[in-house]
Design an enzyme around this catalytic site. Sequence first.
Site, PDB file in Angstrom:
ATOM      1  CB  SER A  16      10.168  11.544  30.070  1.00 50.63           C
ATOM      2  OG  SER A  16       9.114  11.135  30.912  1.00 50.63           O
ATOM      3  CG  HIS A  62       5.813   9.650  35.231  1.00 48.35           C
ATOM      4  ND1 HIS A  62       6.150   9.666  33.901  1.00 48.35           N
ATOM      5  CD2 HIS A  62       6.614  10.554  35.835  1.00 48.35           C
ATOM      6  CE1 HIS A  62       7.121  10.547  33.704  1.00 48.35           C
ATOM      7  NE2 HIS A  62       7.418  11.097  34.874  1.00 48.35           N
ATOM      8  NE  ARG A  70      14.416  10.380  37.542  1.00 42.35           N
ATOM      9  CZ  ARG A  70      14.823  10.899  36.411  1.00 42.35           C
ATOM     10  NH1 ARG A  70      14.993  10.128  35.359  1.00 42.35           N
ATOM     11  NH2 ARG A  70      15.072  12.185  36.293  1.00 42.35           N
ATOM     12  CE  LYS A  90      11.485  19.655  30.057  1.00 37.72           C
ATOM     13  NZ  LYS A  90      11.000  18.573  30.949  1.00 37.72           N
TER      14      LYS A  90
END
Length: 160
Positions: free
Chosen positions: A129, A18, A91, A42
């Site tokens: 993460s 990040h 990614r 979440k």
Amino acid sequence: MKKIALFPGSFDPFTKGHEDIVLRGLRFFDEIVIGIGTNSTKKRYFPLEVMKELIARTFSDYPNIKVISYDDLTAHTARMLGARFLLRGLRNTTDFEYENGISQVNRYVYEEIETVFLITSPQLAPISSSIIRDLHRYGQSVDDFLPYSLSELNQLNREV
């Protein structure tokens, strides 16, 4: 006109990947606002206010990087901030598929918004993460993946 980008995410935790996207984004934007969004699906692993403080400390030498938290649609938050760009890191192709759909919806909500994707630097691509949370949960050191030390996090946790 000032080019403001919102870099939204749950950042649970904020990683070196990040950080890399934000610093590289400064080549294109006058100001970057890191927005820690509330994701109703979440449950946070690291407390939001603690993460907000750690991210702010990470960029304390950059007056053109700000950190906020928000509980609204990302597009609404961008409009409120005067941000015409969303900054996102990719990614892999799975990230692209996911982010592409979100960018289309954001554009529907806020017609003037453009999503700008930066490809993650190769050495940081394996970092996520969720992997960091799992490693930490089971006692593995994760400091190599974070732009701050977890000892700072533990200290802030005690203060909050």
